[in-house]
Write an enzyme that holds these catalytic residues in place. Structure first.
Site, PDB file in Angstrom:
ATOM      1  N   THR A 271     -19.793  50.977  38.872  1.00 37.38           N
ATOM      2  CA  THR A 271     -18.402  51.208  39.254  1.00 37.38           C
ATOM      3  C   THR A 271     -17.962  50.323  40.418  1.00 37.38           C
ATOM      4  OG1 THR A 271     -19.335  52.923  40.612  1.00 37.38           O
ATOM      5  CG2 THR A 271     -18.417  53.599  38.512  1.00 37.38           C
ATOM      6  N   PHE A 405     -10.981  58.195  41.234  1.00 40.46           N
ATOM      7  CA  PHE A 405     -12.234  58.899  41.517  1.00 40.46           C
ATOM      8  C   PHE A 405     -12.281  60.275  40.864  1.00 40.46           C
ATOM      9  CE2 PHE A 405     -11.968  55.744  44.953  1.00 40.46           C
ATOM     10  CZ  PHE A 405     -13.227  55.161  44.843  1.00 40.46           C
ATOM     11  N   CYS A 412     -15.442  62.297  42.402  1.00 42.95           N
ATOM     12  CA  CYS A 412     -16.563  61.454  42.800  1.00 42.95           C
ATOM     13  C   CYS A 412     -17.129  61.839  44.162  1.00 42.95           C
ATOM     14  CB  CYS A 412     -16.088  60.007  42.847  1.00 42.95           C
ATOM     15  SG  CYS A 412     -17.412  58.864  43.227  1.00 42.95           S
TER      16      CYS A 412
HETATM   17  C1  HEM Z   1     -17.926  61.241  39.658  1.00 42.00           C
HETATM   18  C2  HEM Z   1     -15.454  57.068  39.786  1.00 42.00           C
HETATM   19  C3  HEM Z   1     -18.696  55.253  42.946  1.00 42.00           C
HETATM   20  C4  HEM Z   1     -21.493  59.128  42.199  1.00 42.00           C
HETATM   21  C5  HEM Z   1     -16.971  60.268  39.459  1.00 42.00           C
HETATM   22  C6  HEM Z   1     -15.780  60.455  38.656  1.00 42.00           C
HETATM   23  C7  HEM Z   1     -15.107  59.277  38.679  1.00 42.00           C
HETATM   24  C8  HEM Z   1     -15.844  58.365  39.515  1.00 42.00           C
HETATM   25  C9  HEM Z   1     -13.799  58.967  37.949  1.00 42.00           C
HETATM   26  C10 HEM Z   1     -15.387  61.728  37.906  1.00 42.00           C
HETATM   27  C11 HEM Z   1     -15.957  61.685  36.526  1.00 42.00           C
HETATM   28  C12 HEM Z   1     -15.533  62.848  35.643  1.00 42.00           C
HETATM   29  O1  HEM Z   1     -14.584  63.570  35.943  1.00 42.00           O
HETATM   30  O2  HEM Z   1     -16.164  62.993  34.602  1.00 42.00           O
HETATM   31  C13 HEM Z   1     -16.123  56.228  40.671  1.00 42.00           C
HETATM   32  C14 HEM Z   1     -15.645  54.912  41.061  1.00 42.00           C
HETATM   33  C15 HEM Z   1     -16.543  54.406  41.963  1.00 42.00           C
HETATM   34  C16 HEM Z   1     -17.596  55.400  42.123  1.00 42.00           C
HETATM   35  C17 HEM Z   1     -14.371  54.246  40.536  1.00 42.00           C
HETATM   36  C18 HEM Z   1     -16.555  53.085  42.706  1.00 42.00           C
HETATM   37  C19 HEM Z   1     -15.525  52.306  42.866  1.00 42.00           C
HETATM   38  C20 HEM Z   1     -19.730  56.155  43.047  1.00 42.00           C
HETATM   39  C21 HEM Z   1     -20.891  56.006  43.888  1.00 42.00           C
HETATM   40  C22 HEM Z   1     -21.690  57.097  43.655  1.00 42.00           C
HETATM   41  C23 HEM Z   1     -21.014  57.934  42.687  1.00 42.00           C
HETATM   42  C24 HEM Z   1     -21.135  54.850  44.836  1.00 42.00           C
HETATM   43  C25 HEM Z   1     -23.029  57.473  44.256  1.00 42.00           C
HETATM   44  C26 HEM Z   1     -23.630  56.861  45.176  1.00 42.00           C
HETATM   45  C27 HEM Z   1     -20.759  60.023  41.464  1.00 42.00           C
HETATM   46  C28 HEM Z   1     -21.240  61.351  41.091  1.00 42.00           C
HETATM   47  C29 HEM Z   1     -20.208  61.970  40.370  1.00 42.00           C
HETATM   48  C30 HEM Z   1     -19.119  60.996  40.305  1.00 42.00           C
HETATM   49  C31 HEM Z   1     -22.596  61.940  41.436  1.00 42.00           C
HETATM   50  C32 HEM Z   1     -20.219  63.371  39.793  1.00 42.00           C
HETATM   51  C33 HEM Z   1     -19.700  64.360  40.806  1.00 42.00           C
HETATM   52  C34 HEM Z   1     -19.713  65.796  40.334  1.00 42.00           C
HETATM   53  O3  HEM Z   1     -19.349  66.063  39.192  1.00 42.00           O
HETATM   54  O4  HEM Z   1     -20.097  66.649  41.131  1.00 42.00           O
HETATM   55  N1  HEM Z   1     -16.977  58.988  39.979  1.00 42.00           N
HETATM   56  N2  HEM Z   1     -17.301  56.473  41.319  1.00 42.00           N
HETATM   57  N3  HEM Z   1     -19.833  57.334  42.338  1.00 42.00           N
HETATM   58  N4  HEM Z   1     -19.484  59.857  40.984  1.00 42.00           N
HETATM   59 FE1  HEM Z   1     -18.363  58.212  41.242  1.00 42.00          FE
END
Ligand code: HEM
Length: 468
Positions: A271, A405, A412
């Site tokens: 991402t 996010f 996220c």
């Molecule tokens: C969840 C985007 C960076 C870990 C999400 C979701 C999005 C997202 C849209 C929600 C997904 C859903 O509803 O199904 C992004 C974008 C990023 C980014 C655009 C960078 C520009 C990161 C980074 C990490 C991370 C750096 C970890 C080091 C997670 C985790 C979830 C998540 C663990 C699940 C959270 C939960 O359901 O409790 N992300 N993410 N993401 N992201 Fe990111």
């Protein structure tokens, strides 16, 4: 109220709308349908029915946490094999005790203070990228997405678990990256005919099994290594190995730690790599914004070493990142459905049409579309204009207009991590180099796995005068 059926393209017996969904970039096929059918569209395929929402007014209603929540679609369900624990990202519901435990233990580990402590390690990997580009000189051309993936993978592995992939020191990507890309691609191709046909071959299925094994083995090895070699380091792995759930006092079991590790390695780098690559593409395609960003870096940081204290003054860089994720949300959709225990909900579009959301349905909010809703962003929606993202304007945006996010409890967890990393790297690049597109006629096209990235983005990097 009167209910309107959800618009759907004409179906063909047995395959439904499968042909409408064929595109090298599957996302584009869905965007095209929304262009034709309006803010909401239904599709049926042999895998079942799906509904996609692209108008901001509908996304906004689906983000209402009292009525709706994340409801994983088929893609996410199939990502985890029977018997394996589900990570934060792949958990099916907030009610899952594994999600709750990991969420409570990890929230502080991703908080602002913890992220600031990772500044030096992010600088360490960022400097490796700068060194590589500087060493190879202005005649070399770099495939931006490849180097950004090296950078973001190395950064998450170092910050999260004190592990060095050393990707800048090898020509071919770490086997973990190839395995991950195959797994992700096979899942995003689930409805593409080429993907379906490929999966019929035993050799493909065997490869996928091996890839999946490699991902989990890499993660379990890292957990085991930490158990055998304890450190004082305040990283995410230690938070998971030693952290106690503040509510129950329990600690996470190894298999759950490993599952979350795979998630961090995947979610934590694809991402952010895409975000940085799109930001570079957009800056280079819009020279006015490139020079504005560089001027800010020169004013705020000059030729001194970037520090954590500089970041809050790099306002334009922040606007660039926000605007990049508006135009190209690297996770272009998130799924929402009726909260467990509630019955059918109704959402209403701008024309006053009511649509029923039945319990159990997972509707996809397509941010790549809602982020370009002219009713929110005006007639220049498709232009890259970081000026529309000043703190003041950003705070005054309609609710849920900018959602790269995700939403609510399941949004996220790594947002602060990604943000600081992207701020650092973009600043270091602008500070160090005169960047140029290798192809002056470059057109921005996207490639899609689970995330999206710019296609074939090659740049040349000349060290700026006064820097050696
Ligand atoms: C969840 C985007 C960076 C870990 C999400 C979701 C999005 C997202 C849209 C929600 C997904 C859903 O509803 O199904 C992004 C974008 C990023 C980014 C655009 C960078 C520009 C990161 C980074 C990490 C991370 C750096 C970890 C080091 C997670 C985790 C979830 C998540 C663990 C699940 C959270 C939960 O359901 O409790 N992300 N993410 N993401 N992201 Fe990111």
């Amino acid at each position: 109220p009167e209910i309107t059926p959800i618009p759907q393209p004409r179906t063909i017996p047995f395959i439904g709308n499968l042909l409408d969904l064929q595109d090298e970039v599957p996302l584009h096929a869905i965007e095209r349908l929304l262009d034709i059918y309006g803010p909401i569209v239904k599709m049926s395929t042999p895998a079942g029915e799906s509904v996609v929402v692209g108008g901001h007014e509908l996304v906004d209603q689906l983000c209402d946490e009292t009525r709706f929540c994340k409801v994983p679609g088929a893609n996410l369900k199939s990502l985890v094999k029977e018997g394996q624990p589900r990570s934060l990202f792949t958990a099916l519901a907030e009610a899952d005790p594994d999600w709750q435990q990991a969420h409570r233990i990890l929230m502080p580990a991703f908080g602002p203070l913890a992220i600031e402590e990772m500044f030096e390690e992010m600088m360490d990997i960022g400097s490796q990228l700068i060194l590589k580009w500087a060493r190879q000189g202005s005649e070399a051309k770099f495939l931006v997405t490849e180097d950004m993936t090296r950078l973001t993978l190395d950064t998450i592995a170092l910050c999260a678990m004190d592990y060095r992939f050393n990707s800048f020191y090898s020509e071919t990507p770490h086997p973990f990256i190839s395995a991950m890309n195959n797994t992700l691609l096979s899942n995003s191709n689930a409805l593409q005919l080429t993907g379906i046909i490929k999966k019929l071959f035993p050799s493909t299925r065997e490869q996928l099994r091996l890839d999946d094994e490699l991902l989990h083995k890499t993660a379990s090895d890292l957990v085991q290594y930490r158990r055998d070699h304890p450190t004082e380091k305040n990283d995410l792995l230690n938070a998971m190995v030693y952290g106690k759930d503040p509510k129950t006092g329990s600690t996470m079991r190894d298999a759950l730690i490993a599952a979350n590790m795979v998630t961090f390695l995947i979610a934590g780098h694809e991402t952010t790599s895409g975000l940085l690559s799109f930001a570079i593409a957009l800056l280079l395609l819009n020279p006015r914004t490139y020079f504005a960003a560089r001027k800010e870096v020169d004013t705020v940081v000059g030729t001194s070493r970037l520090t954590a204290a500089h970041l809050k003054d790099l306002k334009y860089i922040e606007q660039v990142l926000r605007e990049t994720l508006r135009l190209h949300p690297t996770v272009p959709a998130f799924a929402r459905g009726v909260r467990p225990g509630r019955s059918t909900e109704i959402i209403t579009d701008r024309q006053g049409r009511n649509f029923e959301v039945p319990p159990g349905a997972a509707w996809r909010c397509l941010t790549s579309k809602s982020h370009r809703d002219p009713a929110v962003w005006g007639s220049d929606v498709n232009e890259f204009v970081p000026e529309r993202m000043t703190d003041e304007k950003f705070a005054a945006l309609p609710k849920n207009a900018w959602k790269p996010f995700g939403s609510g409890m399941r949004a996220c967890i790594g947002r602060g991590f990604a943000w600081q990393e992207a701020q650092i790297v973009l600043t270091l690049i602008l500070q160090s180099f005169d960047l140029k597109l290798d192809d002056p006629n470059y057109q921005l096209n996207v490639v899609q796995t689970l995330t999206i990235k710019p296609k074939a983005l090659f740049v040349r990097a000349q060290l700026r005068e006064g820097l050696t």
